[in-house]
Design a protein around this motif. Structure first.
Motif, PDB file in Angstrom:
ATOM      1  N   LEU A   1       0.830  -1.199   0.000  1.00  0.00           N
ATOM      2  CA  LEU A   1       0.000   0.000   0.000  1.00  0.00           C
ATOM      3  C   LEU A   1       0.869   1.255   0.000  1.00  0.00           C
ATOM      4  CD1 LEU A   1      -3.079   0.755   0.274  1.00  0.00           C
ATOM      5  CD2 LEU A   1      -2.611   1.049   2.713  1.00  0.00           C
ATOM      6  N   ASP A   2       0.516   2.224  -0.862  1.00  0.00           N
ATOM      7  CA  ASP A   2       1.337   3.426  -1.030  1.00  0.00           C
ATOM      8  C   ASP A   2       0.421   4.624  -1.253  1.00  0.00           C
ATOM      9  OD1 ASP A   2       3.013   5.479  -1.847  1.00  0.00           O
ATOM     10  OD2 ASP A   2       4.166   4.238  -3.247  1.00  0.00           O
ATOM     11  N   ILE A   3       0.482   5.584  -0.343  1.00  0.00           N
ATOM     12  CA  ILE A   3      -0.384   6.769  -0.446  1.00  0.00           C
ATOM     13  C   ILE A   3      -0.099   7.581  -1.710  1.00  0.00           C
ATOM     14  CG2 ILE A   3       1.123   8.333   0.856  1.00  0.00           C
ATOM     15  CD1 ILE A   3      -1.451   9.421   2.202  1.00  0.00           C
ATOM     16  N   GLY A   4       1.080   7.441  -2.253  1.00  0.00           N
ATOM     17  CA  GLY A   4       1.429   8.194  -3.455  1.00  0.00           C
ATOM     18  C   GLY A   4       0.756   7.671  -4.716  1.00  0.00           C
ATOM     19  N   THR A   5       0.417   6.378  -4.719  1.00  0.00           N
ATOM     20  CA  THR A   5      -0.130   5.773  -5.943  1.00  0.00           C
ATOM     21  C   THR A   5      -1.530   5.183  -5.776  1.00  0.00           C
ATOM     22  OG1 THR A   5       0.929   3.666  -5.350  1.00  0.00           O
ATOM     23  CG2 THR A   5       2.164   5.164  -6.803  1.00  0.00           C
ATOM     24  N   ASP A   6      -1.888   4.806  -4.545  1.00  0.00           N
ATOM     25  CA  ASP A   6      -3.135   4.059  -4.342  1.00  0.00           C
ATOM     26  C   ASP A   6      -4.338   4.948  -4.078  1.00  0.00           C
ATOM     27  OD1 ASP A   6      -2.162   1.482  -4.719  1.00  0.00           O
ATOM     28  OD2 ASP A   6      -1.410   1.370  -2.664  1.00  0.00           O
ATOM     29  N   ARG A   7      -5.438   4.644  -4.784  1.00  0.00           N
ATOM     30  CA  ARG A   7      -6.725   5.284  -4.534  1.00  0.00           C
ATOM     31  C   ARG A   7      -7.729   4.172  -4.263  1.00  0.00           C
ATOM     32  NH1 ARG A   7      -3.426   8.093  -3.662  1.00  0.00           N
ATOM     33  NH2 ARG A   7      -2.733   9.979  -4.773  1.00  0.00           N
ATOM     34  N   ILE A   8      -8.651   4.422  -3.354  1.00  0.00           N
ATOM     35  CA  ILE A   8      -9.457   3.336  -2.802  1.00  0.00           C
ATOM     36  C   ILE A   8     -10.940   3.682  -2.788  1.00  0.00           C
ATOM     37  CG2 ILE A   8      -9.782   1.854  -0.773  1.00  0.00           C
ATOM     38  CD1 ILE A   8      -6.805   3.116  -0.036  1.00  0.00           C
ATOM     39  N   MET A   9     -11.756   2.704  -3.173  1.00  0.00           N
ATOM     40  CA  MET A   9     -13.210   2.800  -3.023  1.00  0.00           C
ATOM     41  C   MET A   9     -13.659   1.621  -2.171  1.00  0.00           C
ATOM     42  SD  MET A   9     -14.624   3.815  -6.792  1.00  0.00           S
ATOM     43  CE  MET A   9     -14.396   5.433  -7.501  1.00  0.00           C
ATOM     44  N   MET A  10     -14.635   1.881  -1.279  1.00  0.00           N
ATOM     45  CA  MET A  10     -15.094   0.830  -0.364  1.00  0.00           C
ATOM     46  C   MET A  10     -16.617   0.783  -0.303  1.00  0.00           C
ATOM     47  SD  MET A  10     -12.590   1.442   2.878  1.00  0.00           S
ATOM     48  CE  MET A  10     -12.360   3.205   2.809  1.00  0.00           C
ATOM     49  N   CYS A  11     -17.153  -0.417  -0.278  1.00  0.00           N
ATOM     50  CA  CYS A  11     -18.592  -0.591  -0.133  1.00  0.00           C
ATOM     51  C   CYS A  11     -18.849  -1.958   0.494  1.00  0.00           C
ATOM     52  CB  CYS A  11     -19.274  -0.492  -1.501  1.00  0.00           C
ATOM     53  SG  CYS A  11     -21.071  -0.390  -1.407  1.00  0.00           S
ATOM     54  N   GLY A  12     -19.658  -1.985   1.540  1.00  0.00           N
ATOM     55  CA  GLY A  12     -19.945  -3.257   2.208  1.00  0.00           C
ATOM     56  C   GLY A  12     -20.521  -3.047   3.585  1.00  0.00           C
ATOM     57  N   SER A  13     -20.190  -3.955   4.480  1.00  0.00           N
ATOM     58  CA  SER A  13     -20.769  -3.899   5.826  1.00  0.00           C
ATOM     59  C   SER A  13     -20.243  -2.687   6.587  1.00  0.00           C
ATOM     60  CB  SER A  13     -20.427  -5.172   6.599  1.00  0.00           C
ATOM     61  OG  SER A  13     -19.045  -5.192   6.934  1.00  0.00           O
ATOM     62  N   PRO A  14     -21.069  -2.094   7.445  1.00  0.00           N
ATOM     63  CA  PRO A  14     -20.628  -0.921   8.212  1.00  0.00           C
ATOM     64  C   PRO A  14     -19.365  -1.186   9.032  1.00  0.00           C
ATOM     65  CG  PRO A  14     -23.004  -1.174   8.379  1.00  0.00           C
ATOM     66  CD  PRO A  14     -22.502  -2.398   7.679  1.00  0.00           C
ATOM     67  N   ALA A  15     -19.252  -2.383   9.611  1.00  0.00           N
ATOM     68  CA  ALA A  15     -18.078  -2.700  10.439  1.00  0.00           C
ATOM     69  C   ALA A  15     -16.809  -2.703   9.591  1.00  0.00           C
ATOM     70  CB  ALA A  15     -18.267  -4.053  11.115  1.00  0.00           C
ATOM     71  N   MET A  16     -16.897  -3.303   8.424  1.00  0.00           N
ATOM     72  CA  MET A  16     -15.736  -3.356   7.520  1.00  0.00           C
ATOM     73  C   MET A  16     -15.334  -1.945   7.075  1.00  0.00           C
ATOM     74  SD  MET A  16     -15.774  -2.946   3.888  1.00  0.00           S
ATOM     75  CE  MET A  16     -15.108  -3.630   2.395  1.00  0.00           C
ATOM     76  N   LEU A  17     -16.331  -1.126   6.745  1.00  0.00           N
ATOM     77  CA  LEU A  17     -16.044   0.236   6.292  1.00  0.00           C
ATOM     78  C   LEU A  17     -15.350   1.052   7.381  1.00  0.00           C
ATOM     79  CD1 LEU A  17     -19.353   1.092   4.381  1.00  0.00           C
ATOM     80  CD2 LEU A  17     -17.174   0.338   3.409  1.00  0.00           C
ATOM     81  N   GLU A  18     -15.819   0.913   8.597  1.00  0.00           N
ATOM     82  CA  GLU A  18     -15.230   1.680   9.705  1.00  0.00           C
ATOM     83  C   GLU A  18     -13.799   1.221   9.981  1.00  0.00           C
ATOM     84  OE1 GLU A  18     -14.591   4.541  12.267  1.00  0.00           O
ATOM     85  OE2 GLU A  18     -16.417   4.397  11.050  1.00  0.00           O
ATOM     86  N   GLU A  19     -13.580  -0.085   9.972  1.00  0.00           N
ATOM     87  CA  GLU A  19     -12.232  -0.624  10.201  1.00  0.00           C
ATOM     88  C   GLU A  19     -11.250  -0.143   9.141  1.00  0.00           C
ATOM     89  OE1 GLU A  19     -11.649  -4.793  10.640  1.00  0.00           O
ATOM     90  OE2 GLU A  19     -13.131  -4.983  12.228  1.00  0.00           O
ATOM     91  N   LEU A  20     -11.679  -0.222   7.888  1.00  0.00           N
ATOM     92  CA  LEU A  20     -10.789   0.182   6.795  1.00  0.00           C
ATOM     93  C   LEU A  20     -10.528   1.682   6.818  1.00  0.00           C
ATOM     94  CD1 LEU A  20     -12.061  -2.042   3.849  1.00  0.00           C
ATOM     95  CD2 LEU A  20      -9.849  -2.181   4.976  1.00  0.00           C
ATOM     96  N   LYS A  21     -11.562   2.446   7.130  1.00  0.00           N
ATOM     97  CA  LYS A  21     -11.378   3.894   7.221  1.00  0.00           C
ATOM     98  C   LYS A  21     -10.310   4.239   8.261  1.00  0.00           C
ATOM     99  CE  LYS A  21     -13.735   8.223   8.261  1.00  0.00           C
ATOM    100  NZ  LYS A  21     -14.984   8.951   8.486  1.00  0.00           N
ATOM    101  N   GLN A  22     -10.383   3.604   9.423  1.00  0.00           N
ATOM    102  CA  GLN A  22      -9.396   3.853  10.472  1.00  0.00           C
ATOM    103  C   GLN A  22      -7.997   3.429  10.037  1.00  0.00           C
ATOM    104  OE1 GLN A  22     -10.696   2.108  14.185  1.00  0.00           O
ATOM    105  NE2 GLN A  22     -12.632   3.227  14.174  1.00  0.00           N
TER     106      GLN A  22
END
Length: 257
Positions: A209-230
Motif C-alpha cells: 500500500l502506497d499513499i502516493g499511488t493508491d486510490r481506494i473505493m469501499m462498499c460493504g458492511s458498516p463494520a468493515m467500512l469503519e475498520e478500513l477507514k481507520q
C-alpha cells in the motif's frame, strides 16, 4: 411528473438462499455515473417502498441490473426477492453517490474493496472504459463468508474476460481477488487483515500500500467500512467526497436490507 420510472423486470437469478440479482428495462431518460446508486423498490398498498441500490450495470448498458441480499423480515427485500419476469419495479429518477472516480485524487492503482452485495457498484465500475484510462491497474477485492457467495462476482469477471472490448483491458489491468472467511478457499481472511499483513499484495505480486499511488473505493458492511477507514487514515489517507477529491471514498448510503 412522477418521481419514479416504472420499469419491467426482465430476468431474476437466485445465486444462493441469501443473494439474488435481477435485470430490468431502463428508461432512456435515466442517467447515472458508474458507481452511483438510486432509490428503487416496489409499490406496496399504493405507496412506494424504497431502498438505496447501487447499479450493477454500467451507464452504457441498455438494461439496469441490481445485486441484492435477501432478508426474511426486511421491509423491502422480503418482497423484492419474490419478483418475477414481467413484474414492475420503481426506480428513482435521480442517481447519486460518492463512488465515482472524480471524487479521487489522481493515482495509478485503484483498489475496489467490497463485502457481500457491496460488490454491486464495482460491477458497474469495472465495465467503465474511463476507469481503465485513469488507472494503470485495478484491484477488485470481494470478501464473503462462504465460497458460494462469490459466484456473482466470479461470473462477472469471467464474462468480462471473454468480452471483445474488455478482455484485453482486463488482461492488462484488472486483478480480481475473491476471499472468504468461513470455508477453505485459495484466499482466506478479512479484507482488513489481508491489507494489514500485506497478504493481499503479496498474493497478487503487487507492491505494498502506497499513499502516493493508491486510490481506494469501499462498499460493504458498516463494520468493515469503519475498520478500513481507520486503517487508511492512520496511514495518512484522506477521505474524499463530492467536489472534494481524496485518497479514498466510502458509500455510506448503501444499506444491506
Amino acid at each position: 411528473m412522477s418521481a419514479f420510472y416504472r420499469e419491467k423486470v426482465l430476468s431474476v437469478r437466485h445465486w444462493t438462499d441469501t443473494l439474488f440479482s435481477f435485470r430490468a428495462t431502463r428508461d432512456s431518460g435515466f442517467r447515472f455515473q458508474n458507481g452511483q446508486f438510486a432509490m428503487i423498490g416496489l409499490e406496496v398498498d399504493g405507496r412506494p417502498l424504497l431502498r438505496a441500490y447501487s447499479m450493477a450495470s454500467a451507464n452504457h448498458e441498455e438494461q439496469l441490473e441490481f445485486f441484492s441480499i435477501k432478508v426474511a423480515d426486511g421491509p423491502l427485500t422480503s418482497k423484492l426477492q419474490r419478483i418475477r419476469e414481467g413484474d414492475t419495479i420503481l426506480v428513482g429518477r435521480k442517481a447519486t453517490g460518492t463512488l465515482v472516480t472524480d471524487n479521487l485524487l489522481p493515482g495509478s492503482r485503484l483498489l475496489l474493496l467490497s463485502t457481500g452485495t457491496g460488490l454491486a457498484p464495482f460491477a458497474s465500475l469495472v465495465k467503465d472504459p474511463d476507469v481503465y484510462e485513469r488507472f494503470d491497474s485495478i484491484v477488485l477485492v470481494h470478501g464473503c463468508r462462504q465460497v458460494s457467495e462469490l459466484a456473482y462476482g466470479e461470473e462477472l469477471v469471467a464474462r468480462l474476460r471473454d468480452d471483445e472490448l474488455f478482455g484485453p483491458l482486463l488482461q492488462e489491468k484488472l486483478l480480481y481477488y475473491p476471499t472468504v472467511t468461513r470455508e477453505p478457499f485459495r484466499n482466506r481472511g478479512r479484507i482488513t487483515d489481508l491489507i494489514t499483513s500485506n497478504q493481499l499484495f503479496d498474493d497478487l505480486h503487487q507492491p505494498a500500500l502506497d499513499i502516493g499511488t493508491d486510490r481506494i473505493m469501499m462498499c460493504g458492511s458498516p463494520a468493515m467500512l469503519e475498520e478500513l477507514k481507520q486503517l487508511f487514515e492512520a496511514r495518512g489517507f484522506e477521505e474524499g467526497a463530492n467536489h472534494k477529491p481524496g485518497h479514498f471514498v466510502i458509500e455510506k448510503a448503501f444499506v444491506e436490507r
